[in-house]
Design a protein around this motif. Sequence first.
Motif, short mmCIF file in Angstrom:
data_model
loop_
_atom_site.label_atom_id
_atom_site.label_comp_id
_atom_site.label_asym_id
_atom_site.label_seq_id
_atom_site.Cartn_x
_atom_site.Cartn_y
_atom_site.Cartn_z
N ARG A 25 7.14 6.62 -4.05
CA ARG A 25 7.27 6.15 -2.50
C ARG A 25 6.43 6.19 -2.10
O ARG A 25 5.87 4.92 -1.29
N GLN A 26 6.68 7.94 -1.61
CA GLN A 26 5.61 7.56 -0.43
C GLN A 26 3.91 7.30 0.12
O GLN A 26 3.39 6.97 0.68
N ARG A 27 3.50 8.20 -1.35
CA ARG A 27 1.82 7.55 -1.91
C ARG A 27 2.02 5.77 -1.26
O ARG A 27 1.09 5.46 -0.81
N GLU A 28 2.85 5.01 -1.92
CA GLU A 28 2.60 3.75 -1.77
C GLU A 28 3.08 3.22 -0.64
O GLU A 28 2.57 1.93 -0.18
N ALA A 29 4.26 3.84 0.17
CA ALA A 29 4.21 3.42 1.62
C ALA A 29 2.76 3.64 2.70
O ALA A 29 3.25 2.83 2.99
N ILE A 30 2.21 4.69 2.16
CA ILE A 30 1.03 4.67 2.23
C ILE A 30 -0.09 4.36 2.53
O ILE A 30 -0.64 3.92 3.18
N ARG A 31 0.02 4.00 1.31
CA ARG A 31 -1.46 2.68 0.94
C ARG A 31 -0.78 1.41 1.50
O ARG A 31 -1.90 0.77 2.17
N GLU A 32 0.05 1.42 1.16
CA GLU A 32 0.61 -0.85 1.92
C GLU A 32 0.31 -0.72 3.60
O GLU A 32 -0.22 -1.20 4.57
N PHE A 33 0.58 0.98 4.07
CA PHE A 33 0.99 0.91 5.87
C PHE A 33 -0.85 1.36 6.23
O PHE A 33 -1.44 0.19 6.57
N VAL A 34 -2.29 1.34 5.59
CA VAL A 34 -3.13 1.88 5.64
C VAL A 34 -4.16 0.04 5.06
O VAL A 34 -4.30 -0.42 5.95
N MET A 35 -2.92 -0.23 4.04
CA MET A 35 -3.80 -1.65 4.05
C MET A 35 -3.28 -3.09 5.27
O MET A 35 -4.32 -4.08 5.07
N SER A 36 -2.72 -3.04 5.40
CA SER A 36 -1.99 -3.88 6.66
C SER A 36 -2.54 -3.58 7.50
O SER A 36 -2.47 -4.17 8.70
N ARG A 37 -3.03 -2.34 7.95
CA ARG A 37 -4.36 -2.43 9.11
C ARG A 37 -5.78 -2.71 9.23
O ARG A 37 -6.33 -2.03 8.63
N HIS A 38 -6.34 -2.66 10.55
CA HIS A 38 -7.66 -3.39 10.96
C HIS A 38 -8.10 -2.21 11.24
O HIS A 38 -9.50 -2.10 12.08
N ASP A 39 -7.35 -1.11 11.92
CA ASP A 39 -7.94 -0.39 13.04
C ASP A 39 -7.77 0.44 12.35
O ASP A 39 -7.94 1.85 13.24
N HIS A 40 -8.44 1.26 11.57
CA HIS A 40 -8.75 2.31 10.71
C HIS A 40 -7.97 3.80 11.20
O HIS A 40 -8.04 4.27 12.41
N PRO A 41 -6.41 3.06 11.06
CA PRO A 41 -5.89 4.69 11.97
C PRO A 41 -6.25 6.24 10.98
O PRO A 41 -6.32 6.27 10.13
#
Lengths: 129, 129
Positions: A7-23
Amino acid sequence: MTLKYSRQREAIREFVMSRHDHPTADVVYMNVRREFPNISLGTVYRNLTLLADIGQLTRIRLGDGVDHFDAITEPHYHFVCKECGVVYDLDFPILDTVDSEADTGFEGGRIDGHITYFYGKCKDCLAEG
Amino acid sequence: MTLKYSRQREAIREFVMSRHDHPTADVVYMNVRREFPNISLGTVYRNLTLLADIGQLTRIRLGDGVDHFDAITEPHYHFVCKECGVVYDLDFPILDTVDSEADTGFEGGRIDGHITYFYGKCKDCLAEG
DNA sequence: CTTTTTGCAAAACCTTTGCACAACC
DNA sequence: GGTTGTGCAAAGGTTTTGCAAAAAG
């Protein structure tokens, strides 16, 4: 060696996918912690590295000493503001020709590609001063 | 604020000038230590930073997480071997035109320049496998 | 039940910095 | 003598890693 769901990896992936500012890893950590208060920074790094290795993310290094992560894996150029560090994607085609041009007369090896980022001053910083 | 002579700084400058392989601070340290056994890594870093600030050296960041230093201060491109990390200078003219090309249609700010490095496999690594 | 993933903490790594002493001018 | 530079060691910031416990299949 097989990948198991987490679940953690999924949340990390989704978060980065949701952003376009290269966190950065730290920004990912701060945000994913809202959903997983006990997640560790190590887990964030491990998963960002893993996702980059399997091609779901791209790790970008812009010379600011911190790794940024980008959900867009197709090659593209970046713009970096020298003043505030903001990163934008550039809608500018990759110049494949320069690779062969650079290869011409180069005896040191084989050129496979290039990494470029453009730098300057972003709109907001231009407005300020 | 005035610059005073120092034998250590001179040795650091001369060492980097004598090399064309873009040494890191640690490599500079290892080598200058032959002449100054008591020199500290801090002094090496301080002087490399100072020399870069006054334009006698260039600090180059190639995405490997370590700063390299180059005695050639005129803008030029680099080739990096993805396998062994060796860095070569490229005898290839800087593409000034791409800056204005990239600027066309870019609304996020003003583009002042770009940083590029070419990557691939060096001669030696190609020969090995 | 076996393998992978996590959280925690420690360590690794590169670079910068504070301070007293030495070198420079 | 006043100022800049050095050596040492400690700290800073980012990323990796070892290990026992937890989760996944």
